[in-house]
Scaffold this active site. Structure first.
Site, PDB file in Angstrom:
ATOM      1  N   LYS A  11       0.835  -1.210   0.000  1.00 34.70           N
ATOM      2  CA  LYS A  11       0.000   0.000   0.000  1.00 34.70           C
ATOM      3  C   LYS A  11       0.877   1.271   0.000  1.00 34.70           C
ATOM      4  O   LYS A  11       2.092   1.195   0.202  1.00 34.70           O
ATOM      5  CB  LYS A  11      -0.932  -0.047   1.213  1.00 34.70           C
ATOM      6  N   TYR A  51     -12.191  -1.840  -3.884  1.00 38.43           N
ATOM      7  CA  TYR A  51     -12.728  -2.120  -2.547  1.00 38.43           C
ATOM      8  C   TYR A  51     -14.254  -2.016  -2.512  1.00 38.43           C
ATOM      9  O   TYR A  51     -14.814  -1.709  -1.455  1.00 38.43           O
ATOM     10  CB  TYR A  51     -12.114  -1.156  -1.530  1.00 38.43           C
ATOM     11  N   ASN A 114      -2.152   0.233   6.681  1.00 37.30           N
ATOM     12  CA  ASN A 114      -1.654  -1.033   7.224  1.00 37.30           C
ATOM     13  C   ASN A 114      -0.788  -1.833   6.259  1.00 37.30           C
ATOM     14  O   ASN A 114      -0.753  -3.069   6.321  1.00 37.30           O
ATOM     15  CB  ASN A 114      -2.807  -1.856   7.810  1.00 37.30           C
ATOM     16  N   HIS A 117      -2.130  -5.515   1.440  1.00 37.87           N
ATOM     17  CA  HIS A 117      -3.409  -6.167   1.171  1.00 37.87           C
ATOM     18  C   HIS A 117      -3.115  -7.567   0.660  1.00 37.87           C
ATOM     19  O   HIS A 117      -2.153  -7.764  -0.071  1.00 37.87           O
ATOM     20  CB  HIS A 117      -4.190  -5.407   0.079  1.00 37.87           C
ATOM     21  N   GLU A 128      -9.832  -9.744  -7.833  1.00 38.65           N
ATOM     22  CA  GLU A 128      -8.713  -8.817  -7.625  1.00 38.65           C
ATOM     23  C   GLU A 128      -7.562  -9.014  -8.606  1.00 38.65           C
ATOM     24  O   GLU A 128      -6.913  -8.038  -9.010  1.00 38.65           O
ATOM     25  CB  GLU A 128      -8.199  -8.962  -6.189  1.00 38.65           C
TER      26      GLU A 128
END
Ligand code: DAT
Ligand code: MG
Length: 140
Positions: A11, A51, A114, A117, A128
């Site tokens: 990310k 998302y 965070n 993913h 995805e």
């Protein structure tokens, strides 16, 4: 046991912290095979499509802002039980709850930023992976 593919993202926070290499090294060390890799920057709209399952969650707007705030690195990793094993290596969504040694414990800043993913099911991976890669770009 079955051979699975997982879509992994480093990310924007991980790219900014320069820990993409450490994330890649961890999956190599765990025995996964790298099938695809690219760096790109999502628009907020593209982040929202990626998302889309979270569209009704209170954090959706913040999530899409963050995921489009800077470049990311998208990868496809393959291996036995890859989806569950990669989730375990990543650790809990909230780094405060993540186990020692997990990528999120090591590199995440907070529950939103965070670091990584990873696909959470075969169904998610099937959505995805083609979001970022064509079959021709996945080389075993
Ligand atoms: P995961 O990424 O562990 O699969 P998730 O699918 O529940 O977690 O949520 C997707 C992302 O949304 C997550 O990585 C970070 C963000 N997020 C989740 N819960 C959040 C919260 N309570 N506040 C802010 N961001 C959150
Ligand atoms: Mg998820």
């Amino acid at each position: 046991m079955s051979v699975e593919r997982s879509l992994v993202l480093a990310k924007p926070d991980a790219v900014k912290k320069k820990v993409v290499g450490k994330i890649i090294a961890r999956f190599e060390d765990e025995g996964f095979k790298l099938l695809g890799l690219k760096k790109l920057k999502l628009t907020k709209e593209q982040a929202g499509q990626f998302y889309i399952v979270h569209k009704d969650r209170p954090f959706y707007d913040e999530l899409c802002e963050f995921m489009s705030s800077g470049p990311i690195v998208a990868m496809v990793w393959e291996g036995e039980n890859a989806i569950a094993r990669i989730r375990e290596i990543m650790g809990a969504t909230n780094p405060e709850e993540a186990a020692e040694g997990t990528l999120r414990k090591l590199y995440a800043s907070n529950i939103g930023e965070n670091a990584v993913h990873g696909s959470d099911s075969v169904e998610s991976a099937n959505y995805e992976i083609p979001f970022f890669f064509s079959e021709l770009e996945l080389i075993g």
